[in-house]
Design a protein around this motif. Sequence first.
Motif, PDB file in Angstrom:
ATOM      1  N   ARG A 356      24.673  44.301  24.497  1.00 23.22           N
ATOM      2  CA  ARG A 356      25.608  43.282  24.309  1.00 23.22           C
ATOM      3  C   ARG A 356      25.747  42.207  25.667  1.00 23.22           C
ATOM      4  NH1 ARG A 356      31.860  43.557  22.754  1.00 23.22           N
ATOM      5  NH2 ARG A 356      31.170  43.187  20.794  1.00 23.22           N
ATOM      6  N   GLU A 357      25.389  42.970  26.825  1.00 20.88           N
ATOM      7  CA  GLU A 357      25.168  42.233  28.062  1.00 20.88           C
ATOM      8  C   GLU A 357      23.837  41.444  27.944  1.00 20.88           C
ATOM      9  OE1 GLU A 357      24.490  42.854  32.811  1.00 20.88           O
ATOM     10  OE2 GLU A 357      25.623  44.452  31.461  1.00 20.88           O
ATOM     11  N   ASP A 360      23.978  38.666  24.906  1.00 12.71           N
ATOM     12  CA  ASP A 360      24.802  37.587  25.244  1.00 12.71           C
ATOM     13  C   ASP A 360      23.741  36.641  26.370  1.00 12.71           C
ATOM     14  OD1 ASP A 360      26.696  38.401  23.852  1.00 12.71           O
ATOM     15  OD2 ASP A 360      28.147  39.293  25.531  1.00 12.71           O
ATOM     16  N   ILE A 364      22.903  33.632  24.269  1.00 15.22           N
ATOM     17  CA  ILE A 364      23.947  32.401  24.467  1.00 15.22           C
ATOM     18  C   ILE A 364      23.372  31.543  25.842  1.00 15.22           C
ATOM     19  CG2 ILE A 364      26.214  31.804  25.289  1.00 15.22           C
ATOM     20  CD1 ILE A 364      26.907  34.574  23.713  1.00 15.22           C
ATOM     21  N   SER A 378      18.872  37.656  16.924  1.00 16.26           N
ATOM     22  CA  SER A 378      20.306  37.340  16.760  1.00 16.26           C
ATOM     23  C   SER A 378      20.859  37.843  15.475  1.00 16.26           C
ATOM     24  CB  SER A 378      20.364  35.352  16.706  1.00 16.26           C
ATOM     25  OG  SER A 378      21.705  35.113  16.612  1.00 16.26           O
TER      26      SER A 378
END
Length: 508
Positions: A356-357, A360, A364, A378
């Motif tokens: 997730r880190e 993101d 993002i 994605s």
Amino acid sequence: MAEKKESFFNRFFGSIFASNDPEVKKKKKLRSINKELNKSKYHAYFKNDEVLPPFAKLFYDIYKAVSPAQAMFQAVDNPNTFKYMVVNSSLTEKQKELSELLTKEAITAKAQSMSIKELEKNVKDMLSGFLSSFDSENIGNIDLLYKKVLAFKQFCTYDFYFLLKKFDSSLNEREFTTSPKFEKINAEYIGEDLKDFLAIAWPLMEIRDWADMLKMFKDAKGTEPVNAAMWTKIVNKLRSIRDSRVFELMLKLITKDPDFEMDYPVHEEQIVDAYLDKIRQEAENTIAGLSKAMKTSQIDNYLNQIFGTTAVVRMRYYTEGLSAAYERKNVGSYLYVGPLNYYKAFLLDYIKKDLREFADLVLIRGTWSSNTLSTPMSNAYNALLESSDHILQFDDRLAEDGDLGSKLKTLLPRCERDKEARNIIATTLKDINDEARNICIESTKDLITIAKTIKTLMEDYSKPKGEVVINWKELDKFSEHPVKQLGTEVYKHIYLFVQLMQSCFAQD
């Protein structure tokens, strides 16, 4: 003169009526049989409905000669022992070599020096060569040899002692140091014993050559179970007795049935197919066992690298413990408890943290040169996050108050007597397992997609100027960990997890 005429007519009419009386006919036949027996050279075995000591002496001499063989046969519990002995004694040198290479010990030893895939092919080739080396002639000779062994065993294990004890009550089993004192006995006492003896002795007479069987025992045991010359003497003696029909005549008199006849069934058994099946099954089971052990070892190795332990349990209801209830009823089980637990653990410990880190950061904050380059990662990442809810819902449905759990709980007590309930449980378990498998397979595909993208990103990061993500320098400022290190660690864990899943589903 009248008296003589009356006597003549009485005898004449009496003879006419007597000829129609079955009982009179029977007695006449029995008297004729008795006369025939008295003329036999073996008449000393029977007289006046009594069996005489020479009969017992004949059986005693046979008993003494075959006693070592009787002890040998009675000491062997496994009925297949002599089948294997027969086949092994009939193998060519090449067949012996292959049979030894196909044992569990030999295959296991080979596993130390070659991969399981190479070993499997090697064993398959050897097995094929071994099985094809048995032609119809070879098989026929082996079956004939076993026919001899079977006939010999049945003869030697006949209960001579039980029969002889009737002639001398002081006789001890397999003790031949003192001469027995046989007495004549009522023939009725040994009628059934004699029938049993003929049933196993007379088929023996059809076999002319015993040399190969006696040699087989000598090679295997170091000694002949019966001296070859003595065995020939016994067979010749019995063949002479059989040809004289003295025992059959005795049984007609003992049973008071002049038409009594014995059936002499010949026991035959084809043993080669069973032997070859045993060789094949042992080889295949050994390969399967080694493959399973290797698979388990690989899985444990990956689990330790990923989670630091092999005890990975995250599911509440899709578990081995709850699966056991279905296994006991033999209606099925939860097939993918391990893989689904591993995936949920990976989801919680890595995907929702390190991955997730990294995701993101690059998805993002990263500026991609083309949106089409980021789309696969994605989509795969979002699918993984959605699978978290899917797993929770799936597991909850198996609880006692869940729709699937309550359904199975209701049907399980009825499944042993209710075929429909049993079928519903089996179908429901199949659907559950299919869903568990699909979660694992689809998630692994998504992880592979992400891993490929991360590899591309790490190669791009190492370039002087990014071509896929053009703002690496900016991303370095926002990352709590060095981007290269974080990406490499995430890639490494995904790679190990994919290897873990592939090991779990190998040959599935």
